[in-house]
Design an enzyme around this catalytic site. Structure first.
Site, mmCIF file in Angstrom:
data_model
loop_
_atom_site.group_PDB
_atom_site.id
_atom_site.type_symbol
_atom_site.label_atom_id
_atom_site.label_comp_id
_atom_site.label_asym_id
_atom_site.label_seq_id
_atom_site.Cartn_x
_atom_site.Cartn_y
_atom_site.Cartn_z
ATOM 1 N N ARG A 102 9.536 -1.407 0.455
ATOM 2 C CA ARG A 102 9.583 -1.829 1.860
ATOM 3 C C ARG A 102 11.030 -2.187 2.150
ATOM 4 O O ARG A 102 11.559 -3.165 1.588
ATOM 5 C CB ARG A 102 8.669 -3.022 2.106
ATOM 6 C CG ARG A 102 8.956 -3.710 3.428
ATOM 7 C CD ARG A 102 7.896 -4.693 3.831
ATOM 8 N NE ARG A 102 6.678 -4.007 4.225
ATOM 9 C CZ ARG A 102 5.682 -4.590 4.892
ATOM 10 N NH1 ARG A 102 5.758 -5.865 5.218
ATOM 11 N NH2 ARG A 102 4.608 -3.902 5.227
ATOM 12 N N GLN A 132 0.148 2.445 6.492
ATOM 13 C CA GLN A 132 -0.580 1.849 7.606
ATOM 14 C C GLN A 132 -1.247 2.942 8.443
ATOM 15 O O GLN A 132 -2.434 2.856 8.755
ATOM 16 C CB GLN A 132 0.393 1.034 8.477
ATOM 17 C CG GLN A 132 -0.290 0.311 9.614
ATOM 18 C CD GLN A 132 -1.173 -0.818 9.115
ATOM 19 O OE1 GLN A 132 -0.699 -1.686 8.389
ATOM 20 N NE2 GLN A 132 -2.430 -0.823 9.489
ATOM 21 N N ASP A 224 0.765 -3.533 18.360
ATOM 22 C CA ASP A 224 1.519 -4.145 17.250
ATOM 23 C C ASP A 224 2.464 -5.166 17.869
ATOM 24 O O ASP A 224 2.637 -5.215 19.097
ATOM 25 C CB ASP A 224 2.282 -3.041 16.479
ATOM 26 C CG ASP A 224 3.030 -3.573 15.253
ATOM 27 O OD1 ASP A 224 2.716 -4.695 14.793
ATOM 28 O OD2 ASP A 224 3.945 -2.869 14.763
ATOM 29 N N CYS A 264 -2.092 -3.524 13.305
ATOM 30 C CA CYS A 264 -1.751 -3.457 11.882
ATOM 31 C C CYS A 264 -1.643 -4.846 11.264
ATOM 32 O O CYS A 264 -1.745 -4.978 10.048
ATOM 33 C CB CYS A 264 -0.463 -2.667 11.694
ATOM 34 S SG CYS A 264 0.952 -3.443 12.470
ATOM 35 N N ARG A 292 -6.434 -0.710 3.967
ATOM 36 C CA ARG A 292 -5.123 -0.522 3.319
ATOM 37 C C ARG A 292 -5.320 -0.421 1.803
ATOM 38 O O ARG A 292 -4.715 0.414 1.128
ATOM 39 C CB ARG A 292 -4.178 -1.704 3.626
ATOM 40 C CG ARG A 292 -3.727 -1.830 5.076
ATOM 41 C CD ARG A 292 -2.717 -0.785 5.473
ATOM 42 N NE ARG A 292 -1.539 -0.769 4.600
ATOM 43 C CZ ARG A 292 -0.494 -1.594 4.707
ATOM 44 N NH1 ARG A 292 -0.463 -2.510 5.656
ATOM 45 N NH2 ARG A 292 0.544 -1.494 3.882
HETATM 46 N N1 CP Z 1 0.459 -4.430 8.183
HETATM 47 C C1 CP Z 1 1.295 -4.781 7.207
HETATM 48 O O1 CP Z 1 1.992 -3.970 6.601
HETATM 49 O O2 CP Z 1 1.302 -6.127 6.912
HETATM 50 P P1 CP Z 1 2.311 -6.897 5.962
HETATM 51 O O3 CP Z 1 3.635 -6.981 6.660
HETATM 52 O O4 CP Z 1 1.674 -8.259 5.791
HETATM 53 O O5 CP Z 1 2.441 -6.172 4.660
HETATM 54 N N1 NVA Z 2 6.253 -3.143 13.366
HETATM 55 C C1 NVA Z 2 6.054 -4.250 12.452
HETATM 56 C C2 NVA Z 2 4.981 -3.915 11.447
HETATM 57 C C3 NVA Z 2 4.659 -5.018 10.476
HETATM 58 C C4 NVA Z 2 3.644 -4.609 9.463
HETATM 59 C C5 NVA Z 2 7.358 -4.570 11.751
HETATM 60 O O1 NVA Z 2 8.078 -3.630 11.359
HETATM 61 O O2 NVA Z 2 7.675 -5.745 11.612
#
Ligand code: CP
Ligand code: NVA
Length: 306
Positions: A102, A132, A224, A264, A292
């Site tokens: 991430r 997601q 979102d 999400c 997920r």
């Molecule tokens: N939806 C999602 O990816 O949540 P997190 O940021 O908690 O991993």
């Molecule tokens: N669009 C949001 C998604 C979080 C899971 C972000 O990038 O923070």
């Protein structure tokens, strides 16, 4: 399938394979049956940004598959002191069987795949959130088995999640309408690519600045956060610009009677979605979060098993 970087890289058969295995793993999990398909394998998980769902679902999923999950907060590794992605990828490839990452820059995930020797799974970048998006279409298909009969309406900020939903709709032949304020549209290149992919499946992709038009008669309303991770400085302006795009009971009333609401998560209750909708009977958000786990387990098995 070598990596899972973008839904755009997959064809419909590969997505169906992920969904079929996810459904099988979900059933086995719910029956309490062992399914140690990745015994002896290790997944490294690199986090440049916070996470609840992604971390817990990958970590738990890997444990359920008999493998070992290893959480690496980037700041606690030598990445935080300037070791390059190139060198990190090469070293990790000597220890582990897969990497989930991430990151802020999408290029970081691409570089992990380019320089490492093991499968890489995108656990969210500034550009995309493919795990997601796949879990979302799996969830929609559980409720509406023929995705060709479904229209998804995404309302709010055109962001990484929107991009993956667009790619998923295009590949799966699901119609999608995206409603954002001017200046908050998904990026043009993603729209163009999704529209090209949609030619093969017959999906209709449309964009509007009118949320009412977007939700009229649809089966799925999706939203979102208005402020994604890394955009915190813009939060105040975004709250102002996106105020008319809240998913509330009045908006839900314009959708099909059987419509579901998706998010999400994490949600900012009172901003992009109201308590009433989040806690109401049409919210599918908890199933969505659970899925997920099952979808990512399927992805890991397909990428990492011998
Ligand atoms: N939806 C999602 O990816 O949540 P997190 O940021 O908690 O991993
Ligand atoms: N669009 C949001 C998604 C979080 C899971 C972000 O990038 O923070």
């Amino acid at each position: 399938m070598q990596h899972l970087i973008s839904i755009h890289d997959l064809d419909q058969d590969q997505i169906r394979e992920i969904f079929d295995l996810a459904a099988d793993l979900k059933a086995r999990q719910h029956r309490g049956e062992e399914h140690r398909l990745l015994a002896g394998k290790t997944l490294a998980m690199i986090f440049e940004k916070p996470s609840t769902r992604t971390r817990v679902s990958f970590e738990t999923g890997m444990a359920q598959l008999g493998g070992h999950p290893l959480v690496l907060n980037a700041g606690d590794t030598q990445l935080g002191r300037g070791e390059t992605i190139h060198d990190t990828a090469k070293v990790l490839g000597r220890y582990v069987d897969g990497i989930m990452a991430r990151t802020f820059a999408h290029e970081t995930v691409l570089d992990l795949a380019k320089y490492g020797s093991v499968p890489v799974i995108n656990g969210l970048t500034d550009l995309l959130h493919p795990c997601q998006g796949l879990a979302d279409y799996f969830t929609i298909q559980e409720r509406f088995p023929d995705l060709g009969d479904v229209t998804v309406s995404y309302v709010g900020d055109g962001n990484n999640v929107t991009h993956s939903l667009l790619y998923g709709a295009a590949k799966l032949g699901c119609d999608i309408r995206v409603a954002t304020p001017p200046g908050y549209e998904p990026i043009a290149d993603v729209i163009a690519t999704a529209k090209r992919d949609a030619e093969a499946t017959g999906a209709t992709i449309s964009l509007t600045h009118d949320p009412k038009e977007a939700v009229d008669g649809v089966q799925v309303i999706y939203t979102d956060t208005w402020t994604s991770m890394g955009q915190e400085d813009e939060a105040k302006q975004r709250r102002k610009d996106l105020a008319g795009f809240q998913v509330n009971q009045a908006m839900l009333g314009a959708a099909a009677p059987e419509a579901i609401v998706m998010h999400c998560l994490p949600a900012h209750r009172g901003e992009e979605i109201t308590d009433e909708v989040m806690d109401g009977p049409q919210a599918a958000v908890w199933d969505e979060a659970e899925n997920r786990l099952h979808v990512q387990k399927a992805i890991m098995v397909l990428l990492m098993r011998d």
